[in-house]
Design a protein around this motif. Sequence first.
Motif, PDB file in Angstrom:
ATOM      1  N   LEU A  71     -28.149 -40.350  28.230  1.00  0.00           N
ATOM      2  CA  LEU A  71     -29.271 -39.686  28.876  1.00  0.00           C
ATOM      3  C   LEU A  71     -28.815 -38.648  29.898  1.00  0.00           C
ATOM      4  O   LEU A  71     -27.769 -38.796  30.529  1.00  0.00           O
ATOM      5  CB  LEU A  71     -30.157 -40.711  29.588  1.00  0.00           C
ATOM      6  N   VAL A  72     -29.621 -37.620  30.046  1.00  0.00           N
ATOM      7  CA  VAL A  72     -29.427 -36.617  31.088  1.00  0.00           C
ATOM      8  C   VAL A  72     -30.668 -36.651  31.976  1.00  0.00           C
ATOM      9  O   VAL A  72     -31.782 -36.436  31.490  1.00  0.00           O
ATOM     10  CB  VAL A  72     -29.243 -35.207  30.498  1.00  0.00           C
ATOM     11  N   PRO A  73     -30.498 -36.919  33.257  1.00  0.00           N
ATOM     12  CA  PRO A  73     -31.658 -36.914  34.144  1.00  0.00           C
ATOM     13  C   PRO A  73     -32.064 -35.476  34.464  1.00  0.00           C
ATOM     14  O   PRO A  73     -31.269 -34.549  34.279  1.00  0.00           O
ATOM     15  CB  PRO A  73     -31.136 -37.620  35.400  1.00  0.00           C
ATOM     16  N   HIS A 105     -26.808 -42.568  18.968  1.00  0.00           N
ATOM     17  CA  HIS A 105     -26.280 -43.358  17.850  1.00  0.00           C
ATOM     18  C   HIS A 105     -27.250 -44.472  17.494  1.00  0.00           C
ATOM     19  O   HIS A 105     -28.130 -44.845  18.284  1.00  0.00           O
ATOM     20  CB  HIS A 105     -24.915 -43.952  18.200  1.00  0.00           C
ATOM     21  N   GLY A 106     -27.072 -45.019  16.309  1.00  0.00           N
ATOM     22  CA  GLY A 106     -27.901 -46.114  15.841  1.00  0.00           C
ATOM     23  C   GLY A 106     -27.575 -47.417  16.548  1.00  0.00           C
ATOM     24  O   GLY A 106     -26.477 -47.619  17.048  1.00  0.00           O
ATOM     25  N   ARG A 107     -28.567 -48.304  16.606  1.00  0.00           N
ATOM     26  CA  ARG A 107     -28.411 -49.642  17.178  1.00  0.00           C
ATOM     27  C   ARG A 107     -27.991 -49.600  18.653  1.00  0.00           C
ATOM     28  O   ARG A 107     -27.175 -50.409  19.113  1.00  0.00           O
ATOM     29  CB  ARG A 107     -27.414 -50.463  16.352  1.00  0.00           C
ATOM     30  N   CYS A 108     -28.535 -48.647  19.391  1.00  0.00           N
ATOM     31  CA  CYS A 108     -28.198 -48.485  20.807  1.00  0.00           C
ATOM     32  C   CYS A 108     -28.864 -49.577  21.646  1.00  0.00           C
ATOM     33  O   CYS A 108     -30.087 -49.739  21.620  1.00  0.00           O
ATOM     34  CB  CYS A 108     -28.646 -47.104  21.289  1.00  0.00           C
ATOM     35  N   GLY A 109     -28.064 -50.310  22.392  1.00  0.00           N
ATOM     36  CA  GLY A 109     -28.591 -51.385  23.210  1.00  0.00           C
ATOM     37  C   GLY A 109     -29.498 -50.892  24.330  1.00  0.00           C
ATOM     38  O   GLY A 109     -30.485 -51.544  24.685  1.00  0.00           O
ATOM     39  N   ALA A 114     -35.118 -50.300  26.390  1.00  0.00           N
ATOM     40  CA  ALA A 114     -36.244 -49.449  26.791  1.00  0.00           C
ATOM     41  C   ALA A 114     -37.487 -49.762  25.980  1.00  0.00           C
ATOM     42  O   ALA A 114     -38.614 -49.613  26.470  1.00  0.00           O
ATOM     43  CB  ALA A 114     -35.865 -47.978  26.627  1.00  0.00           C
ATOM     44  N   LEU A 115     -37.305 -50.203  24.746  1.00  0.00           N
ATOM     45  CA  LEU A 115     -38.438 -50.532  23.881  1.00  0.00           C
ATOM     46  C   LEU A 115     -39.020 -51.907  24.165  1.00  0.00           C
ATOM     47  O   LEU A 115     -40.113 -52.221  23.689  1.00  0.00           O
ATOM     48  CB  LEU A 115     -38.010 -50.453  22.408  1.00  0.00           C
ATOM     49  N   ASP A 116     -38.305 -52.718  24.928  1.00  0.00           N
ATOM     50  CA  ASP A 116     -38.763 -54.078  25.209  1.00  0.00           C
ATOM     51  C   ASP A 116     -39.057 -54.224  26.695  1.00  0.00           C
ATOM     52  O   ASP A 116     -38.162 -54.544  27.492  1.00  0.00           O
ATOM     53  CB  ASP A 116     -37.697 -55.088  24.788  1.00  0.00           C
ATOM     54  N   PRO A 117     -40.294 -53.973  27.107  1.00  0.00           N
ATOM     55  CA  PRO A 117     -40.623 -54.053  28.536  1.00  0.00           C
ATOM     56  C   PRO A 117     -40.499 -55.461  29.114  1.00  0.00           C
ATOM     57  O   PRO A 117     -40.476 -55.630  30.332  1.00  0.00           O
ATOM     58  CB  PRO A 117     -42.082 -53.572  28.577  1.00  0.00           C
ATOM     59  N   ASN A 118     -40.399 -56.449  28.249  1.00  0.00           N
ATOM     60  CA  ASN A 118     -40.307 -57.833  28.713  1.00  0.00           C
ATOM     61  C   ASN A 118     -38.873 -58.349  28.796  1.00  0.00           C
ATOM     62  O   ASN A 118     -38.654 -59.519  29.122  1.00  0.00           O
ATOM     63  CB  ASN A 118     -41.120 -58.749  27.790  1.00  0.00           C
ATOM     64  N   ASP A 126     -30.912 -54.540  38.306  1.00  0.00           N
ATOM     65  CA  ASP A 126     -31.533 -53.974  37.104  1.00  0.00           C
ATOM     66  C   ASP A 126     -31.184 -52.499  36.943  1.00  0.00           C
ATOM     67  O   ASP A 126     -32.052 -51.645  36.743  1.00  0.00           O
ATOM     68  CB  ASP A 126     -33.049 -54.150  37.145  1.00  0.00           C
ATOM     69  N   PHE A 127     -29.907 -52.191  37.028  1.00  0.00           N
ATOM     70  CA  PHE A 127     -29.466 -50.804  36.933  1.00  0.00           C
ATOM     71  C   PHE A 127     -29.791 -50.192  35.575  1.00  0.00           C
ATOM     72  O   PHE A 127     -30.176 -49.032  35.481  1.00  0.00           O
ATOM     73  CB  PHE A 127     -27.963 -50.710  37.216  1.00  0.00           C
ATOM     74  N   ILE A 128     -29.635 -50.986  34.512  1.00  0.00           N
ATOM     75  CA  ILE A 128     -29.934 -50.466  33.173  1.00  0.00           C
ATOM     76  C   ILE A 128     -31.419 -50.174  33.044  1.00  0.00           C
ATOM     77  O   ILE A 128     -31.818 -49.117  32.530  1.00  0.00           O
ATOM     78  CB  ILE A 128     -29.477 -51.468  32.087  1.00  0.00           C
ATOM     79  N   GLY A 129     -32.255 -51.085  33.519  1.00  0.00           N
ATOM     80  CA  GLY A 129     -33.690 -50.877  33.431  1.00  0.00           C
ATOM     81  C   GLY A 129     -34.138 -49.622  34.161  1.00  0.00           C
ATOM     82  O   GLY A 129     -34.947 -48.840  33.652  1.00  0.00           O
ATOM     83  N   LYS A 130     -33.593 -49.415  35.350  1.00  0.00           N
ATOM     84  CA  LYS A 130     -33.957 -48.232  36.135  1.00  0.00           C
ATOM     85  C   LYS A 130     -33.473 -46.962  35.451  1.00  0.00           C
ATOM     86  O   LYS A 130     -34.160 -45.937  35.439  1.00  0.00           O
ATOM     87  CB  LYS A 130     -33.374 -48.346  37.543  1.00  0.00           C
TER      88      LYS A 130
END
Length: 214
Positions: A71-73, A105-109, A114-118, A126-130
């Motif tokens: 990602l690029v912010p 790339h495919g199968r990106c964790g 990001a697709l699973d809000p739960n 929660d650095f990844i979530g942010k």
Amino acid sequence: MPHLPDHLLTGYQNFMSGRYLAESGRYRSLAREGQSPETMIIACCDSRAAPEAIFDAGPGELFVLRNVGNLVPPYAPDDQFHSTSAALEFAVQSLKVKNIVVMGHGRCGGIRAALDPNSAPLSPGDFIGKWMSLIAPAAETVSSSTFMTATERQTALERISIRYSIANLRTFPCVSILEGKGRLSLHGAWFDISTGELWVMNKDTGDFERPEIS
């Protein structure tokens, strides 16, 4: 106990007796004259999608930035710490790269998270979530589609995130000015880990197409 894991030391030994031995002149030249890559790759941290391996690049050929989800912010000149923006600034202003490629790339964790809000945070920070919240609006739109399977939603957001990052690149004055002058080109690509296929973004339509290679 060794200071490095054994498999890394073995890999280094193979590097010195193999690739370094074959390209020692180039390494010495790079050390003496500095780097001058023409292309910057913004890729994911995923260990399965290494740009240098995918593009069969030698030392000094690619300036690679890797982060979660490639990602690029958006441009944000504030007093916070911006590692991605700092690397971009160096590549464009100092190295004067001619191309920037955002490669997903495919199968990106990260995209899956990001697709699973739960999904539960991996740590209190929660650095990844942010970080992945950068594409939250697109993730919400894609995840709400009941006409796609989970795999299709994943692939869709992986590719949308590439277009998103390219749009954010253009919020940086150094990028937009040079692109307008024809001195910098922006590209998108998506790598399928399971098949090795590389899909390239059509600049006119935004679609991803398989390039013809011999």
